[in-house]
Design a protein around this motif. Structure first.
Motif, PDB file in Angstrom:
ATOM      1  N   LYS A   1       0.834  -1.196   0.000  1.00 33.46           N
ATOM      2  CA  LYS A   1       0.000   0.000   0.000  1.00 33.46           C
ATOM      3  C   LYS A   1       0.873   1.252   0.000  1.00 33.46           C
ATOM      4  N   TRP A   2       0.215   2.377  -0.178  1.00 32.27           N
ATOM      5  CA  TRP A   2       0.888   3.669  -0.115  1.00 32.27           C
ATOM      6  C   TRP A   2       1.392   3.882   1.310  1.00 32.27           C
ATOM      7  N   GLY A   3       2.663   4.197   1.454  1.00 30.08           N
ATOM      8  CA  GLY A   3       3.222   4.405   2.784  1.00 30.08           C
ATOM      9  C   GLY A   3       3.937   3.181   3.327  1.00 30.08           C
ATOM     10  N   GLU A   4       3.941   2.063   2.566  1.00 26.84           N
ATOM     11  CA  GLU A   4       4.648   0.859   2.972  1.00 26.84           C
ATOM     12  C   GLU A   4       5.863   0.653   2.078  1.00 26.84           C
ATOM     13  N   GLU A   5       6.850  -0.050   2.616  1.00 30.69           N
ATOM     14  CA  GLU A   5       8.015  -0.391   1.795  1.00 30.69           C
ATOM     15  C   GLU A   5       7.564  -1.261   0.635  1.00 30.69           C
ATOM     16  N   PRO A   6       8.083  -1.111  -0.578  1.00 29.58           N
ATOM     17  CA  PRO A   6       9.194  -0.212  -0.923  1.00 29.58           C
ATOM     18  C   PRO A   6       8.745   1.133  -1.487  1.00 29.58           C
ATOM     19  N   PHE A   7       7.503   1.536  -1.202  1.00 29.41           N
ATOM     20  CA  PHE A   7       6.977   2.770  -1.780  1.00 29.41           C
ATOM     21  C   PHE A   7       7.102   3.965  -0.829  1.00 29.41           C
ATOM     22  N   LYS A   8       8.111   3.966   0.003  1.00 31.70           N
ATOM     23  CA  LYS A   8       8.384   5.119   0.837  1.00 31.70           C
ATOM     24  C   LYS A   8       9.890   5.226   1.016  1.00 31.70           C
ATOM     25  N   PRO A   9      10.405   6.391   1.405  1.00 32.12           N
ATOM     26  CA  PRO A   9       9.643   7.607   1.730  1.00 32.12           C
ATOM     27  C   PRO A   9       9.139   8.313   0.481  1.00 32.12           C
ATOM     28  N   HIS A  10       8.159   9.172   0.679  1.00 32.02           N
ATOM     29  CA  HIS A  10       7.640   9.983  -0.411  1.00 32.02           C
ATOM     30  C   HIS A  10       8.334  11.340  -0.371  1.00 32.02           C
ATOM     31  N   ILE A  11       9.072  11.643  -1.400  1.00 35.48           N
ATOM     32  CA  ILE A  11       9.839  12.886  -1.459  1.00 35.48           C
ATOM     33  C   ILE A  11       9.160  13.837  -2.428  1.00 35.48           C
TER      34      ILE A  11
ATOM     35  N   LEU B   1      13.493  20.497  -7.002  1.00 39.63           N
ATOM     36  CA  LEU B   1      13.620  21.852  -7.559  1.00 39.63           C
ATOM     37  C   LEU B   1      14.394  22.763  -6.609  1.00 39.63           C
ATOM     38  N   GLU B   2      14.106  22.603  -5.313  1.00 41.55           N
ATOM     39  CA  GLU B   2      14.803  23.433  -4.324  1.00 41.55           C
ATOM     40  C   GLU B   2      16.299  23.124  -4.308  1.00 41.55           C
ATOM     41  N   TYR B   3      16.633  21.855  -4.420  1.00 43.38           N
ATOM     42  CA  TYR B   3      18.048  21.468  -4.458  1.00 43.38           C
ATOM     43  C   TYR B   3      18.732  22.063  -5.691  1.00 43.38           C
ATOM     44  N   ASP B   4      18.051  21.978  -6.824  1.00 43.37           N
ATOM     45  CA  ASP B   4      18.622  22.512  -8.064  1.00 43.37           C
ATOM     46  C   ASP B   4      18.801  24.028  -7.978  1.00 43.37           C
ATOM     47  N   ASN B   5      17.820  24.715  -7.407  1.00 42.02           N
ATOM     48  CA  ASN B   5      17.914  26.177  -7.276  1.00 42.02           C
ATOM     49  C   ASN B   5      19.052  26.576  -6.342  1.00 42.02           C
ATOM     50  N   ASN B   6      19.187  25.858  -5.211  1.00 41.93           N
ATOM     51  CA  ASN B   6      20.262  26.173  -4.268  1.00 41.93           C
ATOM     52  C   ASN B   6      21.631  25.888  -4.884  1.00 41.93           C
ATOM     53  N   LYS B   7      21.712  24.847  -5.681  1.00 41.21           N
ATOM     54  CA  LYS B   7      22.985  24.535  -6.324  1.00 41.21           C
ATOM     55  C   LYS B   7      23.372  25.623  -7.324  1.00 41.21           C
ATOM     56  N   LYS B   8      22.370  26.105  -8.061  1.00 36.84           N
ATOM     57  CA  LYS B   8      22.629  27.183  -9.015  1.00 36.84           C
ATOM     58  C   LYS B   8      23.020  28.463  -8.276  1.00 36.84           C
ATOM     59  N   ASP B   9      22.354  28.742  -7.147  1.00 40.15           N
ATOM     60  CA  ASP B   9      22.700  29.926  -6.351  1.00 40.15           C
ATOM     61  C   ASP B   9      24.125  29.825  -5.818  1.00 40.15           C
ATOM     62  N   TYR B  10      24.501  28.634  -5.370  1.00 41.92           N
ATOM     63  CA  TYR B  10      25.852  28.441  -4.832  1.00 41.92           C
ATOM     64  C   TYR B  10      26.900  28.692  -5.924  1.00 41.92           C
ATOM     65  N   GLU B  11      26.643  28.155  -7.113  1.00 46.75           N
ATOM     66  CA  GLU B  11      27.582  28.366  -8.219  1.00 46.75           C
ATOM     67  C   GLU B  11      27.637  29.843  -8.618  1.00 46.75           C
ATOM     68  N   TYR B  12      26.483  30.497  -8.553  1.00 45.42           N
ATOM     69  CA  TYR B  12      26.438  31.919  -8.922  1.00 45.42           C
ATOM     70  C   TYR B  12      27.240  32.764  -7.939  1.00 45.42           C
TER      71      TYR B  12
ATOM     72  N   SER C   1      20.535  17.276   0.403  1.00 43.85           N
ATOM     73  CA  SER C   1      21.352  16.146  -0.064  1.00 43.85           C
ATOM     74  C   SER C   1      21.106  14.905   0.778  1.00 43.85           C
ATOM     75  N   LYS C   2      20.958  15.095   2.082  1.00 45.10           N
ATOM     76  CA  LYS C   2      20.679  13.968   2.972  1.00 45.10           C
ATOM     77  C   LYS C   2      19.311  13.368   2.669  1.00 45.10           C
ATOM     78  N   LYS C   3      18.331  14.224   2.380  1.00 43.04           N
ATOM     79  CA  LYS C   3      16.983  13.749   2.069  1.00 43.04           C
ATOM     80  C   LYS C   3      16.960  13.016   0.732  1.00 43.04           C
ATOM     81  N   LEU C   4      17.664  13.560  -0.256  1.00 43.26           N
ATOM     82  CA  LEU C   4      17.637  12.981  -1.595  1.00 43.26           C
ATOM     83  C   LEU C   4      18.600  11.805  -1.762  1.00 43.26           C
ATOM     84  N   SER C   5      19.468  11.596  -0.779  1.00 45.43           N
ATOM     85  CA  SER C   5      20.422  10.488  -0.887  1.00 45.43           C
ATOM     86  C   SER C   5      19.711   9.139  -0.906  1.00 45.43           C
ATOM     87  N   TYR C   6      18.479   9.101  -0.386  1.00 42.10           N
ATOM     88  CA  TYR C   6      17.718   7.845  -0.382  1.00 42.10           C
ATOM     89  C   TYR C   6      17.381   7.392  -1.807  1.00 42.10           C
ATOM     90  N   LEU C   7      17.397   8.334  -2.753  1.00 41.87           N
ATOM     91  CA  LEU C   7      17.037   8.006  -4.125  1.00 41.87           C
ATOM     92  C   LEU C   7      18.160   7.313  -4.884  1.00 41.87           C
TER      93      LEU C   7
END
Length: 231
Positions: free
Chosen positions: A28-38, A44-55, A89-95
């Motif tokens: 079901k939704w919320g059970e392994e292997p279909f979690k966590p839900h990111i 998008l936020e990660y990509d924007n922050n990375k672009k800001d850092y490079e800028y 990065s810690k949140k997205l590392s699960y992917l």
């Protein structure tokens, strides 16, 4: 149907004559292997922050920018951006190394509906269970109708001989109940162990009809015998 993976592993997917695959609904939704839900917003936020850092890093290296402005960037902007990137990065590392399914799970959308295992779930869970069935290799397939007919005839034969052997209606009812329970156990065993789907509904229906027919037949015979005794 055959499916070849990236490492040249061949997966055979059983399909029906119409080209359909039975889904082994398991999670079901919320059970392994279909979690966590990111949230897609985190990407998008990660990509924007990375672009800001490079800028801002480029601004610091620019000789035309004043030292005062560079110091403000080092003191206020970069630490905050680095902190955000670390958290994201810690949140997205699960992917990493995972199969990602992108879908709309907002409750205000129309992409929420009923599926076999959940009355209200994001419909992207359909694709998730399809992939999980293929990945786990736990396929479902219907057995040939001949096997279901054979099983049904076997149950009818057992019930028929039980009707001849036992004269008590209670005994016949008990035998019928036991046969139905055994049928359900056999169905579950073949489904869980081999992924075979038996037409147990038809077998149970035939068993019940046979039991009712035999009961009515015995009642008619009993009624005739009673009338003969009276005359």
């Amino acid at each position: 149907m055959k499916f070849i993976t990236g490492d040249d592993k061949v997966i055979k997917i059983p399909i029906t004559k119409s080209g359909e695959m039975y889904i082994n609904w398991s999670k079901k939704w919320g059970e392994e292997p279909f979690k966590p839900h990111i949230s897609y917003g985190a990407l998008l936020e990660y990509d924007n922050n990375k672009k800001d850092y490079e800028y801002y890093t480029g601004v610091i290296e620019n000789p035309q920018v004043s030292e005062e402005e560079k110091e403000m960037i080092r003191t206020y902007y970069l630490p905050q951006i680095q902190s955000n990137l670390m958290i994201l990065s810690k949140k997205l590392s699960y992917l990493k190394g995972k199969i990602i399914i992108v879908g709309n799970s907002a409750t205000s959308t129309t992409d929420i509906g009923a599926i076999t295992i959940d009355s209200e779930a994001p419909l992207v869970l359909l694709q998730g269970n399809v992939l999980n069935t293929i990945y786990q290799g736990k396929f479902l397939q219907k057995v040939y109708p001949l096997y279901s007919w054979g099983l049904t005839l076997l149950l009818i034969a057992i019930l028929f001989f039980a009707g001849i052997r036992f004269k008590s209606a209670v005994s016949e009812t008990a035998v019928s109940g036991i046969l139905i329970v055994v049928l359900l156990v056999v169905h579950y065993f073949f489904l869980a162990s081999f992924g075979y789907i038996l037409n147990y509904g038809f077998s149970i229906f035939a068993t019940i009809i046979t039991f009712v027919g035999m009961t009515m037949f015995k009642y008619i015979q009993y009624d005739k015998q009673k009338n003969q005794i009276k005359t």
